[in-house]
Design a protein around this motif. Structure first.
Motif, PDB file in Angstrom:
ATOM      1  N   ASP A 276       7.071 -34.859  -7.036  1.00  0.00           N
ATOM      2  CA  ASP A 276       7.576 -35.130  -8.383  1.00  0.00           C
ATOM      3  C   ASP A 276       7.034 -34.133  -9.406  1.00  0.00           C
ATOM      4  OD1 ASP A 276       8.923 -37.289  -7.392  1.00  0.00           O
ATOM      5  OD2 ASP A 276       7.347 -38.726  -7.883  1.00  0.00           O
ATOM      6  N   ALA A 277       6.225 -33.158  -8.931  1.00  0.00           N
ATOM      7  CA  ALA A 277       5.530 -32.284  -9.864  1.00  0.00           C
ATOM      8  C   ALA A 277       6.470 -31.253 -10.486  1.00  0.00           C
ATOM      9  CB  ALA A 277       4.378 -31.583  -9.144  1.00  0.00           C
ATOM     10  N   ARG A 278       7.230 -30.545  -9.656  1.00  0.00           N
ATOM     11  CA  ARG A 278       8.117 -29.512 -10.163  1.00  0.00           C
ATOM     12  C   ARG A 278       9.463 -29.642  -9.469  1.00  0.00           C
ATOM     13  NH1 ARG A 278       5.058 -23.907  -9.505  1.00  0.00           N
ATOM     14  NH2 ARG A 278       4.813 -24.701  -7.380  1.00  0.00           N
ATOM     15  N   GLU A 279      10.513 -29.641 -10.276  1.00  0.00           N
ATOM     16  CA  GLU A 279      11.862 -29.748  -9.751  1.00  0.00           C
ATOM     17  C   GLU A 279      12.761 -28.786 -10.507  1.00  0.00           C
ATOM     18  OE1 GLU A 279      11.938 -34.482  -8.590  1.00  0.00           O
ATOM     19  OE2 GLU A 279      11.946 -33.858 -10.686  1.00  0.00           O
ATOM     20  N   ALA A 280      13.649 -28.119  -9.796  1.00  0.00           N
ATOM     21  CA  ALA A 280      14.528 -27.150 -10.434  1.00  0.00           C
ATOM     22  C   ALA A 280      15.829 -27.060  -9.652  1.00  0.00           C
ATOM     23  CB  ALA A 280      13.853 -25.784 -10.524  1.00  0.00           C
ATOM     24  N   LEU A 281      16.846 -26.534 -10.314  1.00  0.00           N
ATOM     25  CA  LEU A 281      18.164 -26.367  -9.714  1.00  0.00           C
ATOM     26  C   LEU A 281      18.433 -24.891  -9.531  1.00  0.00           C
ATOM     27  CD1 LEU A 281      20.951 -27.560  -8.855  1.00  0.00           C
ATOM     28  CD2 LEU A 281      21.668 -27.205 -11.227  1.00  0.00           C
ATOM     29  N   LEU A 282      18.744 -24.502  -8.297  1.00  0.00           N
ATOM     30  CA  LEU A 282      19.151 -23.142  -7.982  1.00  0.00           C
ATOM     31  C   LEU A 282      20.670 -23.122  -7.908  1.00  0.00           C
ATOM     32  CD1 LEU A 282      17.875 -20.367  -7.213  1.00  0.00           C
ATOM     33  CD2 LEU A 282      18.182 -21.054  -4.823  1.00  0.00           C
ATOM     34  N   CYS A 283      21.277 -22.193  -8.628  1.00  0.00           N
ATOM     35  CA  CYS A 283      22.733 -22.176  -8.754  1.00  0.00           C
ATOM     36  C   CYS A 283      23.252 -20.776  -8.466  1.00  0.00           C
ATOM     37  CB  CYS A 283      23.137 -22.613 -10.161  1.00  0.00           C
ATOM     38  SG  CYS A 283      24.907 -22.664 -10.442  1.00  0.00           S
ATOM     39  N   GLY A 284      24.145 -20.641  -7.480  1.00  0.00           N
ATOM     40  CA  GLY A 284      24.803 -19.373  -7.206  1.00  0.00           C
ATOM     41  C   GLY A 284      26.083 -19.255  -8.023  1.00  0.00           C
ATOM     42  N   LEU A 285      26.347 -18.073  -8.566  1.00  0.00           N
ATOM     43  CA  LEU A 285      27.477 -17.865  -9.463  1.00  0.00           C
ATOM     44  C   LEU A 285      28.474 -16.881  -8.875  1.00  0.00           C
ATOM     45  CD1 LEU A 285      25.547 -17.610 -12.853  1.00  0.00           C
ATOM     46  CD2 LEU A 285      26.480 -19.648 -11.742  1.00  0.00           C
ATOM     47  N   GLU A 286      29.737 -17.045  -9.267  1.00  0.00           N
ATOM     48  CA  GLU A 286      30.817 -16.218  -8.746  1.00  0.00           C
ATOM     49  C   GLU A 286      30.647 -14.743  -9.105  1.00  0.00           C
ATOM     50  OE1 GLU A 286      33.407 -16.914  -6.894  1.00  0.00           O
ATOM     51  OE2 GLU A 286      33.481 -19.102  -6.827  1.00  0.00           O
ATOM     52  N   ASP A 287      29.956 -14.437 -10.217  1.00  0.00           N
ATOM     53  CA  ASP A 287      29.820 -13.048 -10.643  1.00  0.00           C
ATOM     54  C   ASP A 287      28.670 -12.322  -9.949  1.00  0.00           C
ATOM     55  OD1 ASP A 287      27.672 -14.273 -11.791  1.00  0.00           O
ATOM     56  OD2 ASP A 287      28.100 -13.671 -13.849  1.00  0.00           O
ATOM     57  N   GLY A 288      28.028 -12.979  -8.960  1.00  0.00           N
ATOM     58  CA  GLY A 288      26.968 -12.326  -8.200  1.00  0.00           C
ATOM     59  C   GLY A 288      25.570 -12.583  -8.707  1.00  0.00           C
ATOM     60  N   ASP A 289      25.390 -13.527  -9.629  1.00  0.00           N
ATOM     61  CA  ASP A 289      24.065 -13.864 -10.141  1.00  0.00           C
ATOM     62  C   ASP A 289      23.570 -15.160  -9.517  1.00  0.00           C
ATOM     63  OD1 ASP A 289      24.180 -11.647 -11.675  1.00  0.00           O
ATOM     64  OD2 ASP A 289      24.289 -12.667 -13.611  1.00  0.00           O
ATOM     65  N   VAL A 290      22.254 -15.359  -9.601  1.00  0.00           N
ATOM     66  CA  VAL A 290      21.612 -16.607  -9.210  1.00  0.00           C
ATOM     67  C   VAL A 290      20.792 -17.103 -10.388  1.00  0.00           C
ATOM     68  CG1 VAL A 290      19.962 -17.700  -7.644  1.00  0.00           C
ATOM     69  CG2 VAL A 290      21.520 -15.963  -6.768  1.00  0.00           C
ATOM     70  N   GLU A 291      20.980 -18.370 -10.753  1.00  0.00           N
ATOM     71  CA  GLU A 291      20.253 -18.959 -11.873  1.00  0.00           C
ATOM     72  C   GLU A 291      19.287 -20.029 -11.387  1.00  0.00           C
ATOM     73  OE1 GLU A 291      23.375 -18.664 -15.653  1.00  0.00           O
ATOM     74  OE2 GLU A 291      22.953 -20.594 -14.719  1.00  0.00           O
ATOM     75  N   LEU A 292      18.184 -20.143 -12.105  1.00  0.00           N
ATOM     76  CA  LEU A 292      17.259 -21.258 -11.906  1.00  0.00           C
ATOM     77  C   LEU A 292      17.227 -22.066 -13.199  1.00  0.00           C
ATOM     78  CD1 LEU A 292      15.192 -22.356  -9.768  1.00  0.00           C
ATOM     79  CD2 LEU A 292      13.426 -21.319 -11.184  1.00  0.00           C
ATOM     80  N   ARG A 293      17.526 -23.375 -13.093  1.00  0.00           N
ATOM     81  CA  ARG A 293      17.567 -24.252 -14.262  1.00  0.00           C
ATOM     82  C   ARG A 293      16.651 -25.448 -14.036  1.00  0.00           C
ATOM     83  NH1 ARG A 293      21.596 -23.554 -18.057  1.00  0.00           N
ATOM     84  NH2 ARG A 293      23.051 -21.847 -17.614  1.00  0.00           N
ATOM     85  N   SER A 294      16.101 -25.946 -15.129  1.00  0.00           N
ATOM     86  CA  SER A 294      15.223 -27.102 -15.055  1.00  0.00           C
ATOM     87  C   SER A 294      16.037 -28.368 -14.811  1.00  0.00           C
ATOM     88  CB  SER A 294      14.416 -27.248 -16.349  1.00  0.00           C
ATOM     89  OG  SER A 294      15.291 -27.546 -17.441  1.00  0.00           O
ATOM     90  N   LEU A 295      15.376 -29.374 -14.279  1.00  0.00           N
ATOM     91  CA  LEU A 295      15.981 -30.687 -14.083  1.00  0.00           C
ATOM     92  C   LEU A 295      15.162 -31.727 -14.833  1.00  0.00           C
ATOM     93  CD1 LEU A 295      16.894 -30.581 -10.269  1.00  0.00           C
ATOM     94  CD2 LEU A 295      18.494 -30.650 -12.188  1.00  0.00           C
ATOM     95  N   PRO A 296      15.821 -32.709 -15.466  1.00  0.00           N
ATOM     96  CA  PRO A 296      17.255 -33.007 -15.356  1.00  0.00           C
ATOM     97  C   PRO A 296      18.141 -32.421 -16.453  1.00  0.00           C
ATOM     98  CG  PRO A 296      16.136 -34.845 -16.366  1.00  0.00           C
ATOM     99  CD  PRO A 296      15.082 -33.811 -16.104  1.00  0.00           C
ATOM    100  N   TYR A 297      17.584 -31.599 -17.383  1.00  0.00           N
ATOM    101  CA  TYR A 297      18.360 -31.230 -18.568  1.00  0.00           C
ATOM    102  C   TYR A 297      18.957 -29.829 -18.518  1.00  0.00           C
ATOM    103  CZ  TYR A 297      16.392 -35.551 -20.281  1.00  0.00           C
ATOM    104  OH  TYR A 297      16.049 -36.876 -20.408  1.00  0.00           O
ATOM    105  N   LEU A 298      18.854 -29.135 -17.378  1.00  0.00           N
ATOM    106  CA  LEU A 298      19.580 -27.894 -17.109  1.00  0.00           C
ATOM    107  C   LEU A 298      19.254 -26.763 -18.070  1.00  0.00           C
ATOM    108  CD1 LEU A 298      23.113 -29.388 -16.292  1.00  0.00           C
ATOM    109  CD2 LEU A 298      21.322 -28.732 -14.693  1.00  0.00           C
ATOM    110  N   GLU A 299      18.020 -26.680 -18.540  1.00  0.00           N
ATOM    111  CA  GLU A 299      17.619 -25.543 -19.366  1.00  0.00           C
ATOM    112  C   GLU A 299      17.444 -24.310 -18.475  1.00  0.00           C
ATOM    113  OE1 GLU A 299      14.090 -26.733 -21.320  1.00  0.00           O
ATOM    114  OE2 GLU A 299      15.084 -28.154 -22.663  1.00  0.00           O
ATOM    115  N   LEU A 300      17.944 -23.164 -18.925  1.00  0.00           N
ATOM    116  CA  LEU A 300      17.888 -21.940 -18.135  1.00  0.00           C
ATOM    117  C   LEU A 300      16.449 -21.422 -18.062  1.00  0.00           C
ATOM    118  CD1 LEU A 300      19.467 -19.737 -16.602  1.00  0.00           C
ATOM    119  CD2 LEU A 300      19.700 -18.531 -18.785  1.00  0.00           C
ATOM    120  N   VAL A 301      15.951 -21.203 -16.842  1.00  0.00           N
ATOM    121  CA  VAL A 301      14.609 -20.648 -16.625  1.00  0.00           C
ATOM    122  C   VAL A 301      14.688 -19.147 -16.420  1.00  0.00           C
ATOM    123  CG1 VAL A 301      12.557 -20.718 -15.148  1.00  0.00           C
ATOM    124  CG2 VAL A 301      13.841 -22.816 -15.605  1.00  0.00           C
TER     125      VAL A 301
END
Length: 340
Positions: A276-301
């Motif tokens: 429960d210490a650290r949680e994040a969302l890894l998201c692959g994008l159609e334009d060739g980028d990869v994003e890491l966002r915080s959970l649960p509020y999806l702030e861009l890291v």
């Protein structure tokens, strides 16, 4: 372990590096899994990159020889149609035109079949070892399958060697194709996302039953969905058609929504969690980028560009250390260590 769309399984070892990439050839990298975490170098010194392919072989096919005739390549080229468990040397895949489920050991001489597991081709699979404790008589793992006609099935392994599976539940909750499945072992839950824009939450504890339903705004198709943070308990889903990512609390409330640029529509999600210490969302994008966002509020890291802007076709990660892999459509893969 890198599973390619051409059916090749490649076992690679990474030696002392903070970033790595490799060209493997073959089809796109469809499914990956980490069996170890490479040691980190001290400070900010980066040692030379070295990736070695230790083994390479083709996954077994069934004895009847009809695999190549009945398999739909438009389904098997997607990560969601495969399950790969390196620790157990086990794989499963859908895509058979008659609805059969192919599974077996990665080193077996031939694969096994569950004939006509569904009435239409299986297009989504998920597996869990911890969730099998919620189903009576299950030994080893639990498999969930979703088909093009919107049906769902849950299969329990009858022996510890994963040689036989029995159906323990069947539902027809979606009116269109099932795009993604995910299993939550601690809570014993199954999540399904469909082309009809619905996300169904099922409780697998006896008696197994549908628990709650979520819907994307305006009925947008749900292309991918995952169980997300634990506190609060949430799920995250994306609609590639509109470039929208949403997070819902499991009790039903919408917590966050992010709209991506049209050229950066999400093509895959992966949740990284260290208890429960650290949680994040890894998201692959159609334009060739990869994003890491915080959970649960999806702030861009952070946002990183894949090699030469190639679209990621598979994502995998390890929370300790925070290591991320991106499989690319040309058959190569790329790895990153995530700093603070």
């Amino acid at each position: 372990f890198v599973l390619q769309a051409d059916g090749q399984l490649r076992c690679c070892r990474l030696h002392h590096s903070l970033t790595a990439s490799s060209e493997l050839g073959g089809g796109g990298a469809m499914a990956m899994a980490l069996s170890f975490a490479p040691s980190r170098t001290s400070g900010h010194t980066v040692s030379p990159v070295r990736v070695e392919v230790e083994a390479q072989y083709r996954l077994p096919s069934s004895n009847d020889g009809w695999d190549s005739w009945l398999t739909d390549p438009s389904i098997t080229c997607k990560p969601g149609a495969w399950v790969l468990l390196p620790d157990r040397r086990f794989f499963a895949r859908g895509g058979m035109g008659d609805g059969s489920l192919v599974f077996g050991g990665t080193g077996d001489a031939s694969a096994k079949l569950i004939p006509r597991a569904h009435e239409s081709p299986i297009c989504a699979l998920a597996s869990s070892e911890s969730a099998s404790r919620r189903v009576y008589g299950s030994r080893g793992i639990l498999l969930a399958s979703g088909a093009c006609d919107g049906s769902l099935c849950v299969w329990r392994s009858c022996d510890g060697q994963l040689k036989k599976f029995t159906c323990v539940g069947r539902w027809h909750l979606h009116s269109m194709r099932v795009n993604c499945l995910d299993l939550e072992g601690d809570l014993g839950l199954l999540l399904s996302a469909g082309e009809d824009g619905l996300l169904h939450l099922l409780d697998l504890s006896p008696p197994a039953r549908p628990e709650r339903t979520f819907q994307f705004q305006k009925g947008l198709p749900a292309s991918d969905a995952r169980f997300a943070s634990r506190a609060p308990a949430t799920l995250v889903a994306c609609s590639a058609a509109a470039g929208v990512i949403c997070v819902w609390a499991l009790h039903g409330y919408l917590l966050a929504t992010v709209e991506l640029a049209s050229a950066a529509s999400a093509c895959g999600l992966r949740v990284l969690s260290e208890r429960d210490a650290r949680e994040a969302l890894l998201c692959g994008l159609e334009d060739g980028d990869v994003e890491l966002r915080s959970l649960p509020y999806l702030e861009l890291v952070w946002r990183r560009r894949c090699k030469e802007g190639r679209k990621p076709s598979a994502l995998e990660g390890s929370p300790s250390p925070w290591l991320v892999w991106a499989g690319l459509q040309d058959g190569s893969f790329q790895g990153f260590f995530l700093e603070k």
